[in-house]
Design a protein around this motif. Structure first.
Motif, PDB file in Angstrom:
ATOM      1  N   ARG A   1       8.546  43.335  36.839  1.00 46.10           N
ATOM      2  CA  ARG A   1       9.297  42.590  37.842  1.00 46.10           C
ATOM      3  C   ARG A   1      10.646  43.223  38.166  1.00 46.10           C
ATOM      4  NH1 ARG A   1       7.978  36.188  36.537  1.00 46.10           N
ATOM      5  NH2 ARG A   1       5.920  36.556  35.641  1.00 46.10           N
ATOM      6  N   TYR A   2      11.083  44.159  37.348  1.00 39.75           N
ATOM      7  CA  TYR A   2      12.453  44.651  37.495  1.00 39.75           C
ATOM      8  C   TYR A   2      12.773  45.294  38.839  1.00 39.75           C
ATOM      9  CZ  TYR A   2      15.936  43.846  33.930  1.00 39.75           C
ATOM     10  OH  TYR A   2      16.931  43.266  33.182  1.00 39.75           O
ATOM     11  N   PRO A   3      11.921  46.144  39.405  1.00 39.47           N
ATOM     12  CA  PRO A   3      12.289  46.741  40.700  1.00 39.47           C
ATOM     13  C   PRO A   3      12.574  45.702  41.780  1.00 39.47           C
ATOM     14  CG  PRO A   3      10.471  47.949  39.710  1.00 39.47           C
ATOM     15  CD  PRO A   3      10.677  46.730  38.869  1.00 39.47           C
ATOM     16  N   ASP A   4      11.700  44.707  41.925  1.00 47.11           N
ATOM     17  CA  ASP A   4      11.939  43.656  42.922  1.00 47.11           C
ATOM     18  C   ASP A   4      13.120  42.789  42.527  1.00 47.11           C
ATOM     19  OD1 ASP A   4       9.807  44.547  44.433  1.00 47.11           O
ATOM     20  OD2 ASP A   4       8.388  43.104  43.580  1.00 47.11           O
ATOM     21  N   PHE A   5      13.281  42.566  41.232  1.00 44.62           N
ATOM     22  CA  PHE A   5      14.369  41.737  40.730  1.00 44.62           C
ATOM     23  C   PHE A   5      15.725  42.349  41.077  1.00 44.62           C
ATOM     24  CE2 PHE A   5      17.210  40.771  37.044  1.00 44.62           C
ATOM     25  CZ  PHE A   5      17.337  39.401  37.227  1.00 44.62           C
ATOM     26  N   VAL A   6      15.901  43.647  40.819  1.00 45.23           N
ATOM     27  CA  VAL A   6      17.202  44.271  41.104  1.00 45.23           C
ATOM     28  C   VAL A   6      17.432  44.391  42.608  1.00 45.23           C
ATOM     29  CG1 VAL A   6      17.285  45.490  38.894  1.00 45.23           C
ATOM     30  CG2 VAL A   6      16.281  46.628  40.875  1.00 45.23           C
ATOM     31  N   ALA A   7      16.352  44.557  43.377  1.00 45.44           N
ATOM     32  CA  ALA A   7      16.505  44.595  44.829  1.00 45.44           C
ATOM     33  C   ALA A   7      16.974  43.241  45.359  1.00 45.44           C
ATOM     34  CB  ALA A   7      15.182  44.993  45.475  1.00 45.44           C
ATOM     35  N   GLU A   8      16.419  42.171  44.803  1.00 49.76           N
ATOM     36  CA  GLU A   8      16.839  40.828  45.210  1.00 49.76           C
ATOM     37  C   GLU A   8      18.285  40.562  44.793  1.00 49.76           C
ATOM     38  OE1 GLU A   8      15.437  36.144  44.785  1.00 49.76           O
ATOM     39  OE2 GLU A   8      14.305  37.732  43.761  1.00 49.76           O
TER      40      GLU A   8
ATOM     41  N   LEU B   1      13.871  40.916  29.151  1.00 50.79           N
ATOM     42  CA  LEU B   1      13.165  39.682  29.494  1.00 50.79           C
ATOM     43  C   LEU B   1      13.922  38.802  30.482  1.00 50.79           C
ATOM     44  CD1 LEU B   1      11.723  38.713  25.986  1.00 50.79           C
ATOM     45  CD2 LEU B   1      10.463  39.575  27.969  1.00 50.79           C
ATOM     46  N   THR B   2      15.016  39.283  31.022  1.00 54.16           N
ATOM     47  CA  THR B   2      15.798  38.482  31.962  1.00 54.16           C
ATOM     48  C   THR B   2      14.982  38.014  33.172  1.00 54.16           C
ATOM     49  OG1 THR B   2      17.905  39.449  31.270  1.00 54.16           O
ATOM     50  CG2 THR B   2      17.827  38.493  33.464  1.00 54.16           C
ATOM     51  N   PRO B   3      14.274  38.887  33.890  1.00 51.74           N
ATOM     52  CA  PRO B   3      13.541  38.398  35.073  1.00 51.74           C
ATOM     53  C   PRO B   3      12.481  37.350  34.758  1.00 51.74           C
ATOM     54  CG  PRO B   3      13.744  40.790  35.119  1.00 51.74           C
ATOM     55  CD  PRO B   3      14.173  40.354  33.760  1.00 51.74           C
ATOM     56  N   VAL B   4      11.652  37.596  33.746  1.00 45.76           N
ATOM     57  CA  VAL B   4      10.561  36.665  33.464  1.00 45.76           C
ATOM     58  C   VAL B   4      11.087  35.360  32.881  1.00 45.76           C
ATOM     59  CG1 VAL B   4      10.004  37.396  31.097  1.00 45.76           C
ATOM     60  CG2 VAL B   4       8.182  36.589  32.609  1.00 45.76           C
TER      61      VAL B   4
END
Length: 393
Positions: A68-75, A346-349
């Protein structure tokens, strides 16, 4: 729905952000939002190289969050603006190396475990390791190249999450939490150090290593979280040195783990010790010496770099080294704690899972094995007193 989150580290912040995005009225209680373990952590997103025997179930959660990290940092970049949203996300990979025959055998066993778990890693000879990273010591006997393990700057991540949460509507109460308020058979809010009380429909306990110390939490639902100290050094690579390390390098030296994480801009993070010393955050001469000694065996040139910072932080350890997420046996009380060495990863999840549990009462499938209720019938291994103390989050 009124939600109070106790703790403003990256876990509390991401939970507040995701809950606010779902329309909840969120208040984060923390005297210094964005502080805590994030100010010390190295930020390795090491789902593969952090794999340990007996933690195969945790691996699935780690991989899900890493994906999830790529989309998470983009958001985050969009939510916080480019300046506040730049979290130093790098897909540079990791090289885990062995310095002697015993370490090489151990690394070979880890490689076999990774392959059994379907992970993509590549075994390299010592010469191939040094070809990738010329600063490595000549004695390196072999290593594992893991391109899927990335990194982020936790300090920037925390700053971005504060901004994103505020812009989503969360508010911050910059005082200490004194205790949980319970009315009838449910959590009803949080009492603050100034004597005031914040009423809430749900309370999220996300106070990291302090999560087991909040007064007023019934003993049967008190999270079994303990502090595990880690000392970390930050060094600077002067521009005249040229390229020093291109990726994270880690090894086991004399039985202790050591890692070197190169950041954009010339910072090099060196860590980390693992010490069961309670809530002590003293930087010790012995800890600094051991880290520099072991890192020098791995990368001899490191002793020529300027040492710019020494810090110690507290990881929130749990009995099985995995997080405690979602509803507890006390209605209205949720947990988001116990992430141990994987909090940044584990921050995004975690944010997604706990926000969903707040809204629906149920954790998503990926997080079900890490329910906050799995230890509720077990004795609290961290209790040294019958009197919980104020949580200094």
């Amino acid at each position: 729905m009124r939600v109070v989150t106790v703790g403003g580290g990256v876990i509390g912040l991401v939970t507040a952000w995701r809950a606010a995005q779902r329309g909840m009225h969120v208040t984060v209680v923390d005297p210094e939002p964005g502080g805590g373990a994030a100010q010390v952590a190295a930020g390795m997103l090491a789902a593969v190289t952090e794999l340990h025997y007996g933690e195969e179930q945790l691996l699935a959660l780690n991989l899900a969050s890493a994906a999830r990290y790529p989309d998470f940092v983009a958001e985050l970049a969009e939510a916080g603006g480019d300046a506040a949203g730049d979290v130093g996300y790098r897909t540079c990979g990791t090289l885990a190396v062995a310095l002697d025959a015993d370490d090489r055998a151990h690394l070979r066993e880890l490689h076999a475990l990774q392959e059994r778990c379907g992970l993509r890693t590549q075994w390299l000879t010592g010469r191939e390791c040094r070809r990738l990273e010329p600063m490595l010591a000549p004695g390196v006997r072999g290593g594992l190249r893991v391109d899927g393990d990335h990194q982020v700057d936790p300090r920037r991540l925390a700053t971005a999450l504060v901004t994103a949460a505020e812009r989503a509507g969360a508010r911050f109460c910059r005082v200490r939490a004194r205790g949980l308020t319970v009315r009838g058979d449910r959590a009803a809010g949080v009492e603050l150090a100034d004597g005031t009380t914040l009423a809430a429909d749900a309370v999220v306990l996300a106070a990291g290593s302090e999560s087991g110390d909040l007064a007023g939490v019934p003993p049967e639902v008190l999270p079994p979280v303990r502090p595990v100290k880690g000392q970390v050094l930050r060094l600077r690579v002067p521009p005249e040195f040229g390229p020093f390390l291109s990726r994270t390098v880690r090894a086991v030296v004399r039985g202790g783990h050591v890692y070197l994480v190169p950041r954009i801009g010339g910072e090099l993070v060196l860590g980390a010790t693992s010490e069961e010393t309670g809530h002590d955050t003293t930087v010790t001469a012995g800890g600094v010496y051991e880290l520099l000694r072991d890192a020098h065996e791995l990368v001899p040139g490191i002793t020529e770099l300027p040492l710019v910072e020494t810090r110690a932080g507290l990881r929130p350890g749990s009995p099985d080294n995995a997080p405690l997420l979602g509803p507890t046996g006390l209605p209205g009380l949720h947990l988001a704690t116990g992430h141990y060495r994987n909090g940044v990863l584990l921050t995004p999840v975690t944010g997604d899972a706990v926000a969903e549990a707040l809204e629906t009462g149920e954790l998503p499938e990926v997080a079900v094995p890490f329910s906050a209720r799995r230890f509720e019938t077990a004795p609290h291994p961290c209790d040294t007193s019958n009197t919980p103390r104020e949580v200094p989050v």
